[in-house]
Write a protein that holds these residues in place. Sequence first.
Motif, mmCIF file in Angstrom:
data_model
loop_
_atom_site.group_PDB
_atom_site.id
_atom_site.type_symbol
_atom_site.label_atom_id
_atom_site.label_comp_id
_atom_site.label_asym_id
_atom_site.label_seq_id
_atom_site.Cartn_x
_atom_site.Cartn_y
_atom_site.Cartn_z
ATOM 1 N N ASP A 76 30.792 55.225 46.069
ATOM 2 C CA ASP A 76 31.130 55.612 47.435
ATOM 3 C C ASP A 76 29.896 56.109 48.179
ATOM 4 O O ASP A 76 29.726 55.853 49.375
ATOM 5 N N ALA A 77 29.000 56.829 47.493
ATOM 6 C CA ALA A 77 27.774 57.304 48.130
ATOM 7 C C ALA A 77 26.881 56.137 48.548
ATOM 8 O O ALA A 77 26.271 56.158 49.622
ATOM 9 N N LEU A 78 26.808 55.100 47.726
ATOM 10 C CA LEU A 78 26.015 53.929 48.086
ATOM 11 C C LEU A 78 26.614 53.215 49.292
ATOM 12 O O LEU A 78 25.887 52.754 50.182
ATOM 13 N N VAL A 79 27.937 53.116 49.326
ATOM 14 C CA VAL A 79 28.594 52.470 50.457
ATOM 15 C C VAL A 79 28.394 53.303 51.723
ATOM 16 O O VAL A 79 28.082 52.774 52.790
ATOM 17 N N ASN A 80 28.571 54.625 51.604
ATOM 18 C CA ASN A 80 28.426 55.488 52.767
ATOM 19 C C ASN A 80 27.023 55.416 53.344
ATOM 20 O O ASN A 80 26.825 55.488 54.565
ATOM 21 N N GLY A 81 26.017 55.256 52.491
ATOM 22 C CA GLY A 81 24.635 55.137 52.953
ATOM 23 C C GLY A 81 24.221 53.740 53.344
ATOM 24 O O GLY A 81 23.073 53.523 53.733
ATOM 25 N N TYR A 82 25.129 52.760 53.237
ATOM 26 C CA TYR A 82 24.845 51.361 53.535
ATOM 27 C C TYR A 82 23.669 50.859 52.696
ATOM 28 O O TYR A 82 22.790 50.134 53.161
ATOM 29 N N GLU A 83 23.707 51.252 51.421
ATOM 30 C CA GLU A 83 22.616 50.928 50.505
ATOM 31 C C GLU A 83 22.848 49.628 49.734
ATOM 32 O O GLU A 83 22.043 49.278 48.878
ATOM 33 N N PHE A 84 23.914 48.928 50.030
ATOM 34 C CA PHE A 84 24.265 47.760 49.227
ATOM 35 C C PHE A 84 23.825 46.448 49.856
ATOM 36 O O PHE A 84 24.079 45.377 49.293
ATOM 37 N N THR A 85 23.178 46.479 51.008
ATOM 38 C CA THR A 85 22.818 45.228 51.665
ATOM 39 C C THR A 85 21.536 44.651 51.070
ATOM 40 O O THR A 85 20.647 45.398 50.632
ATOM 41 N N ASP A 86 21.428 43.342 51.079
ATOM 42 C CA ASP A 86 20.217 42.658 50.656
ATOM 43 C C ASP A 86 19.224 42.719 51.817
ATOM 44 O O ASP A 86 19.482 42.135 52.877
ATOM 45 N N PRO A 87 18.092 43.412 51.660
ATOM 46 C CA PRO A 87 17.180 43.586 52.805
ATOM 47 C C PRO A 87 16.560 42.292 53.299
ATOM 48 O O PRO A 87 16.023 42.260 54.408
ATOM 49 N N SER A 88 16.610 41.227 52.504
ATOM 50 C CA SER A 88 16.095 39.953 52.997
ATOM 51 C C SER A 88 17.056 39.302 53.985
ATOM 52 O O SER A 88 16.672 38.405 54.734
ATOM 53 N N LEU A 89 18.323 39.781 54.005
ATOM 54 C CA LEU A 89 19.334 39.253 54.916
ATOM 55 C C LEU A 89 19.687 40.221 56.034
ATOM 56 O O LEU A 89 19.914 39.808 57.170
ATOM 57 N N LEU A 90 19.765 41.507 55.693
ATOM 58 C CA LEU A 90 20.267 42.475 56.675
ATOM 59 C C LEU A 90 19.704 43.865 56.385
ATOM 60 O O LEU A 90 19.685 44.302 55.222
ATOM 61 N N ARG A 91 19.281 44.542 57.435
ATOM 62 C CA ARG A 91 18.868 45.938 57.353
ATOM 63 C C ARG A 91 19.579 46.688 58.474
ATOM 64 O O ARG A 91 20.157 46.084 59.377
ATOM 65 N N ALA A 92 19.535 48.016 58.417
ATOM 66 C CA ALA A 92 20.260 48.799 59.409
ATOM 67 C C ALA A 92 19.514 50.078 59.735
ATOM 68 O O ALA A 92 18.703 50.567 58.942
ATOM 69 N N ALA A 93 19.811 50.621 60.908
ATOM 70 C CA ALA A 93 19.253 51.906 61.335
ATOM 71 C C ALA A 93 20.333 52.656 62.097
ATOM 72 O O ALA A 93 21.111 52.058 62.842
ATOM 73 N N TYR A 94 20.367 53.983 61.905
ATOM 74 C CA TYR A 94 21.323 54.806 62.633
ATOM 75 C C TYR A 94 20.755 56.213 62.781
ATOM 76 O O TYR A 94 19.833 56.618 62.065
ATOM 77 N N ARG A 95 21.323 56.964 63.708
ATOM 78 C CA ARG A 95 20.870 58.323 63.999
ATOM 79 C C ARG A 95 21.257 59.275 62.875
ATOM 80 O O ARG A 95 22.315 59.151 62.264
ATOM 81 N N TYR A 96 20.384 60.236 62.597
ATOM 82 C CA TYR A 96 20.651 61.270 61.604
ATOM 83 C C TYR A 96 20.631 62.628 62.304
ATOM 84 O O TYR A 96 19.765 62.884 63.138
#
Length: 267
Positions: A91-111
């Motif tokens: 759940d922690a990995l999902v909440n952090g959006y850590e499961f994406t393949d960076p060669s396909l998709l990356r993300a950014a959000y406010r902290y």
Amino acid sequence: MRCSGLPGEGRPSRNTRPRVPVRRDRYRSPALNAPDLAAVVDDLRGRSVNYDEALAPPHVTDGWHQDRWAVELGHEAPGEPEPGGLVAAADALVNGYEFTDPSLLRAAYRYPADVVGRDMLLQGRFAMFRFHMGVRITAELDELREGPDGPERVVGWAYQTLDGHLEQGKLTYEIVKNLTTGRVEFRIDAYSRQSEIRNPLFRVGFGLFGRHTQLRFYRAALERLKARLPHPPGEPGPDPDGLVRVPTGAPPDHATWAEIHVVHPGR
């Protein structure tokens, strides 16, 4: 005395009709330079979900892709999730959006950011193109369901696409534990369709490669989350501009000079 022979005398001006303000995206045109991500992320607050939920699954299914993917992550003892156990780690990995393949998709959000209401800027990557598109987390899950093999504890969240995305739809990411058997799964439940795309090149390209890339993303997400569980990264933290960039540890690009950045490529 006024001279009636002056140009425009005696007929209405062409410029008397009031102008209607039109929103123009600062970064609409493709550019070689990366945009100011902090400004683009902040702009997402003013964007809306780009489809009518009443005209989407489960109410309307024609014209929509509906996908459901799952991978077994392992087992815990039967019963509710164990503190600090497999469900909590996944759940922690999902909440952090850590499961994406960076060669396909990356993300950014406010902290910092709550889960529900969090705006995320996704960067879809195809060849030299970098497509920056917004999504918003609109639901958080922590519920008990009756599954085909008994009761299930489900945790996770769902996001929906915002104005300017190449797609319209909703993706739900779930960590699911069967309380009878202890089996733990990662599931992706999604519906989607192509958005309206202004640029004809991108429209044709998405029609040819979009669905294939989408299915690659699903498969890679399942595999990557399972692979990261034995050695998960720490909780992602913000960069100096206040943005969290995930997945953690993504390698830098080797040819940034050749990247073409497109922000909000859809309508």
